[in-house]
Write an enzyme that holds these catalytic residues in place. Sequence first.
Site, PDB file in Angstrom:
ATOM      1  N   ASP A  94     -33.356   5.831  29.679  1.00 50.06           N
ATOM      2  CA  ASP A  94     -32.604   5.775  31.013  1.00 50.06           C
ATOM      3  C   ASP A  94     -32.080   7.214  31.263  1.00 50.06           C
ATOM      4  OD1 ASP A  94     -30.120   5.670  32.708  1.00 50.06           O
ATOM      5  OD2 ASP A  94     -30.140   3.664  32.100  1.00 50.06           O
TER       6      ASP A  94
ATOM      7  N   CYS B 173     -30.307   3.254  38.736  1.00 50.64           N
ATOM      8  CA  CYS B 173     -30.509   2.284  37.646  1.00 50.64           C
ATOM      9  C   CYS B 173     -30.938   1.171  38.039  1.00 50.64           C
ATOM     10  CB  CYS B 173     -29.409   2.244  36.666  1.00 50.64           C
ATOM     11  SG  CYS B 173     -28.842   3.883  35.869  1.00 50.64           S
TER      12      CYS B 173
ATOM     13  N   HIS C 153     -28.306  -4.207  33.739  1.00 52.21           N
ATOM     14  CA  HIS C 153     -27.820  -3.880  34.957  1.00 52.21           C
ATOM     15  C   HIS C 153     -28.197  -4.468  36.251  1.00 52.21           C
ATOM     16  CE1 HIS C 153     -26.057   0.398  36.210  1.00 52.21           C
ATOM     17  NE2 HIS C 153     -25.353  -0.538  36.797  1.00 52.21           N
TER      18      HIS C 153
ATOM     19  N   ASP D 182     -36.103   5.205  33.864  1.00 51.47           N
ATOM     20  CA  ASP D 182     -35.990   4.599  35.479  1.00 51.47           C
ATOM     21  C   ASP D 182     -35.709   5.830  36.202  1.00 51.47           C
ATOM     22  OD1 ASP D 182     -33.647   5.507  34.022  1.00 51.47           O
ATOM     23  OD2 ASP D 182     -32.289   4.118  34.531  1.00 51.47           O
TER      24      ASP D 182
END
Length: 462
Positions: free
Chosen positions: A4, A44, A94, A276
């Site tokens: 991430d 995200c 998410h 991401d």
Amino acid sequence: MFADQLGYQRCGYAGDRKARTPNIDKLASQAVDFQNAVSNMPVCSAYRASLFTGKYTTSTGMVINELRMRTDHETFGKVLTRSSYRTAYIGKWHLYANQLGHHYESKNSFVPPGPHRLGFDGYWAAYNFHHNYYSAYYHTDTPEKIFYGDNVYEPDAQTDMMIEFIRKASKSSKPFGAFLSYGTPHDPWVKDNVPDKYVEMFRDVSLPNPPNYKDTNDKYADNWGRLRPQQRKMLQTWRRLYYAMTANLDWNIGRLLNALEQAGLRDNTIVVFTSDHGEMFGAHGRRAKNIFYEEAARIPFLIRWPKNIRAGTVSDACISTVDFMPTILSLMGLQVPKSVEGMDLSYCALGSGGSEPQAALLQNTGACAAWEDGHEWRALRDKQYTYAVYRVDKSELLFDNKNDPYQMKNLAGNAQYKGTLERFRQILARKMKSLNDTFEKCTWYRDNWTDGNRNIIRAAKD
């Protein structure tokens, strides 16, 4: 495995001499390296929605963070489950909470078994969103939080869980598809969010502002993308802690690869590593992501498959998030859903020829997680240029990434590039028309694509 906020440029194999990523670098040497990989919307939730559906943001409706994903899409998880694969999902999700903030409340962090897991019906040890890596937790099939334990670093614990899954899976004849969604190196970048060992590795490393750093905020940035004066003073500290988190991430990836080897699964397992989006760290007067600049949009994308993909292969195809699902499913010999909008670029991994995207389409449909107008843009990135246009004032940008890697010279007003500019305008218009992407302001999506309670009910093609 996907990180991430790890940008392509922050990896050692991509040329960053200060990064300590020996395991990722080794993986790159054994894999195909898609050097032009980008995130279609570098934020995200939009990334994850595209990763799991092979669709663009305007087709998933995940136009900002903290929306609840529709469950009627054909997804990666559904294909695996229908194909009798044993699935595992560990880490950040998410795609479920429909409330801004309040991340630690179970109603937002717990994703209940059933359709909202988008086909990942097997082993589940996940949470919707958090980035405090000590005193962290996950959920299985109840809202009860399961804490990793005192002084346990979340990425280490998640890796332990995946290694245990691999060990069990190796004893079965049933194939498996496992996803490990790490939270690092996403902020907060504070010392008590990183193990001391890794903090110490970068304590005296100089990580100054880049050449394209600007000491004023980009006027198009949202609140997440702006830097306060005190934050600007913290940029070098933040970078050190980011690199420290990445070094720990690398250690854990090495552990996973060793586990595959020890389980006898190395040669018949397709290993994918990506992220991401990246992080701006002051470049172009911005922090965070959600922008077309290289620091945010460009991501690692590695695929290793011994005996099938030649080690050290490099592809310059303009691959992007929507292409990942069809490419990987094709390598696995599984049916790619007709709803997928990305291209199967498996032949690039296998060293054969075939058609490629002219350019990757990038989209921004609003502020990071707020219904706020004025930040929307569309962009294209091909093997040489990035072209972008903002909705609010129709301002255009054109960068020659080969000759201007820090994107400091906007060529849009240069008469010499008039033809190039017009070519990108036409490509963008055709692509947007094919997706029914009408380039609306952010609040329009709220009013037309959600139920008013941050639940997505429709998208561009509905």
